[in-house]
Design a protein around this motif. Sequence first.
Motif, PDB file in Angstrom:
ATOM      1  N   LYS A 100     -13.199 -19.537 -52.100  1.00  8.06           N
ATOM      2  CA  LYS A 100     -13.907 -19.187 -53.329  1.00  8.06           C
ATOM      3  C   LYS A 100     -14.712 -20.373 -53.851  1.00  8.06           C
ATOM      4  CE  LYS A 100     -13.230 -17.409 -57.997  1.00  8.06           C
ATOM      5  NZ  LYS A 100     -12.247 -16.948 -59.009  1.00  8.06           N
ATOM      6  N   GLU A 101     -14.148 -21.571 -53.773  1.00  9.23           N
ATOM      7  CA  GLU A 101     -14.826 -22.764 -54.293  1.00  9.23           C
ATOM      8  C   GLU A 101     -16.105 -23.056 -53.497  1.00  9.23           C
ATOM      9  OE1 GLU A 101     -14.018 -27.515 -55.155  1.00  9.23           O
ATOM     10  OE2 GLU A 101     -12.358 -26.188 -54.629  1.00  9.23           O
ATOM     11  N   ILE A 102     -16.045 -22.959 -52.170  1.00 11.02           N
ATOM     12  CA  ILE A 102     -17.241 -23.241 -51.383  1.00 11.02           C
ATOM     13  C   ILE A 102     -18.295 -22.153 -51.608  1.00 11.02           C
ATOM     14  CG2 ILE A 102     -16.519 -22.047 -49.283  1.00 11.02           C
ATOM     15  CD1 ILE A 102     -18.478 -25.324 -49.508  1.00 11.02           C
ATOM     16  N   GLY A 103     -17.848 -20.896 -51.810  1.00  5.81           N
ATOM     17  CA  GLY A 103     -18.786 -19.820 -52.102  1.00  5.81           C
ATOM     18  C   GLY A 103     -19.541 -20.075 -53.401  1.00  5.81           C
ATOM     19  N   GLU A 104     -18.820 -20.474 -54.435  1.00  7.72           N
ATOM     20  CA  GLU A 104     -19.451 -20.772 -55.714  1.00  7.72           C
ATOM     21  C   GLU A 104     -20.385 -21.975 -55.605  1.00  7.72           C
ATOM     22  OE1 GLU A 104     -19.296 -18.894 -58.437  1.00  7.72           O
ATOM     23  OE2 GLU A 104     -18.122 -17.495 -57.230  1.00  7.72           O
ATOM     24  N   THR A 105     -19.998 -22.956 -54.796  1.00  5.55           N
ATOM     25  CA  THR A 105     -20.845 -24.131 -54.591  1.00  5.55           C
ATOM     26  C   THR A 105     -22.160 -23.750 -53.927  1.00  5.55           C
ATOM     27  OG1 THR A 105     -18.915 -25.567 -54.389  1.00  5.55           O
ATOM     28  CG2 THR A 105     -20.980 -26.398 -53.483  1.00  5.55           C
ATOM     29  N   LEU A 106     -22.091 -22.862 -52.910  1.00  3.31           N
ATOM     30  CA  LEU A 106     -23.313 -22.420 -52.225  1.00  3.31           C
ATOM     31  C   LEU A 106     -24.211 -21.598 -53.154  1.00  3.31           C
ATOM     32  CD1 LEU A 106     -21.880 -21.418 -48.721  1.00  3.31           C
ATOM     33  CD2 LEU A 106     -23.125 -23.486 -49.342  1.00  3.31           C
ATOM     34  N   LYS A 107     -23.599 -20.830 -54.046  1.00  8.12           N
ATOM     35  CA  LYS A 107     -24.394 -20.090 -55.025  1.00  8.12           C
ATOM     36  C   LYS A 107     -25.125 -21.042 -55.966  1.00  8.12           C
ATOM     37  CE  LYS A 107     -22.557 -16.405 -56.945  1.00  8.12           C
ATOM     38  NZ  LYS A 107     -21.577 -15.498 -57.609  1.00  8.12           N
ATOM     39  N   GLY A 158     -24.104 -13.675 -53.215  1.00 11.72           N
ATOM     40  CA  GLY A 158     -22.992 -13.091 -52.490  1.00 11.72           C
ATOM     41  C   GLY A 158     -21.722 -13.092 -53.291  1.00 11.72           C
ATOM     42  N   GLY A 159     -20.631 -12.779 -52.620  1.00  5.21           N
ATOM     43  CA  GLY A 159     -19.324 -12.748 -53.252  1.00  5.21           C
ATOM     44  C   GLY A 159     -18.258 -12.459 -52.220  1.00  5.21           C
ATOM     45  N   GLY A 160     -17.038 -12.458 -52.641  1.00  4.29           N
ATOM     46  CA  GLY A 160     -15.962 -12.196 -51.697  1.00  4.29           C
ATOM     47  C   GLY A 160     -14.624 -12.125 -52.387  1.00  4.29           C
ATOM     48  N   LYS A 161     -13.618 -11.875 -51.569  1.00  4.76           N
ATOM     49  CA  LYS A 161     -12.266 -11.754 -52.081  1.00  4.76           C
ATOM     50  C   LYS A 161     -11.294 -12.254 -51.035  1.00  4.76           C
ATOM     51  CE  LYS A 161      -9.072  -8.362 -54.058  1.00  4.76           C
ATOM     52  NZ  LYS A 161      -8.876  -6.926 -54.388  1.00  4.76           N
ATOM     53  N   GLY A 162     -10.307 -13.011 -51.446  1.00  4.83           N
ATOM     54  CA  GLY A 162      -9.305 -13.502 -50.516  1.00  4.83           C
ATOM     55  C   GLY A 162      -9.864 -14.563 -49.589  1.00  4.83           C
ATOM     56  N   PRO A 163      -9.565 -14.470 -48.296  1.00 13.08           N
ATOM     57  CA  PRO A 163      -9.939 -15.540 -47.361  1.00 13.08           C
ATOM     58  C   PRO A 163     -11.376 -15.439 -46.832  1.00 13.08           C
ATOM     59  CG  PRO A 163      -8.671 -13.883 -46.202  1.00 13.08           C
ATOM     60  CD  PRO A 163      -8.702 -13.458 -47.644  1.00 13.08           C
TER      61      PRO A 163
END
Length: 503
Positions: free
Chosen positions: A456-463, A470-475
């Motif tokens: 989740k942290e790397i996803g938010e960083t890329l945003k 994008g988005g996601g849940k879990g792994p």
Amino acid sequence: MAAAAIVLSPVKTPGDYHRIVSPTLNIPTDVARPIPVGLLSCQRDPLLRQLDTYAVDAFPLQADAPKKPPRKGAKLPRLEGTVLQVILHDTIIFPEGGGQPSDVGYISVGSSMTLEVFEAKRIGGHAIHSIRFPTLDELQKAQLLLPTGTNVVVTLGDNGCRRRLDHMTLHTSQHLLSAILEQRLQLPTLSWSLTIHPSPCYVEIPRGLTPEEVFLIQEETNALVFEGRRVHIEVEELHVDNIPGVAKLDNGRPVGKALPSDYTGGVKRTVVIDGVDRNPCCGTHLPSLHNLQLFLLPHTEALSRSSTTSARLYFLAGPRLITHLTSTHNQITQASSILSCGAPQVPGRVLQVVEERKAAEKRAVDLESQLVSIVAKELLHSVTQVNGERFSAHVHRNDDPLVFLATIASEFTRLWIASEHTSKQYLLVFTSSPTSQTTTSTTLVLVFGSEDASVKEIGETLKLKLAVKGGGKGPRWSGKWTGVWKPAKEGELVDKAVGGVPI
């Protein structure tokens, strides 16, 4: 020279085509009064292209007031200019009705003004012609030229004539088709649709037909076409004793439609195909079955309405059939050229191409499966070779769809769980760009790892850093980035982001 298919129509409507059978019914001659729908020239003489007549009234279309205020943020309907509605003493522009769309045409006032009629409708017992103007000022100028008693000329024009012939051919064909379905198979017509050109029209019947029944009905109808059975119209006064009734099936479904509740014309029209059918109808019809060339599409479309079922039988006739045959021939010719074979061999060659494609797709699936396994094993090997309990990496690929990247992630996770290194934590970022990129190209991003929080942290960083959506849940976390992906710019930012995550 190859023969060409031509749809011929009579030059002039026979004198006995329109028959008034009520001794007290007359066509109004007072030019200040409109002739009621049912006795209009378009219905008395469907082959007439031009008519001298008189204006009765002209008034702007009044838009209906909304029943309630529009909700906040709702889009309001777009108004395209203003519409003048014109009532004439008589007309050859058929007003929409009986399942038949409106004609189009022109109203000319001397040599000073020609108005294009885009639609005609029946209101009560009168035909109303609608003419669109870009401004209210132009509408008012036209209205002033159309006082009661003004002499006008109504014409269909070339487009209007083609439209009329198309509608007449299909409407008369529907009457013939419905009659033969009823007589030969005891199948009533529940409804029908005169669709937009050049689509096939259809009749709705209680059940589908077998191929043998389709052949039978087509043979029967075209035998009557080749005979050239005559068609005529019988007109009488409409009163309480002769209002057309509507039969119902055992399940309660009505057969056809009743007379419109707002109809006030006082005229009942019956379309008669000699020796075949008598049916109430207000539409325009050819005076003969000659050259209808009715063609039934050899399939029916099943419909389901709660506890009842029905089917649509599609058909073509006249100019629309010629258009269909021409289009189909051109498509077959083009296909045979692409497949390098004669037209009769097209189905077999297409089947061969389909089988070869299936085999190629299976080979591609097998190769992708092997590639997924190889990539996943290489990643797992990289994880096991790193000292320490944490591993992170960014892998960029080209032209891989998201489902392929997700399959690699799933295989890697399976191998990692089965390995002896489950105590090691990992975070992986896959990116995939098209080989040829433009400013609108899409780069796919997939993040997966052993810890949900890190993903989740790397996803938010890329945003935040790259504006990845994008988005996601879990792994897992997935997203898209639009533009030209450059390894030295966007790729490096991902590398830094991955390296900065404390896993």
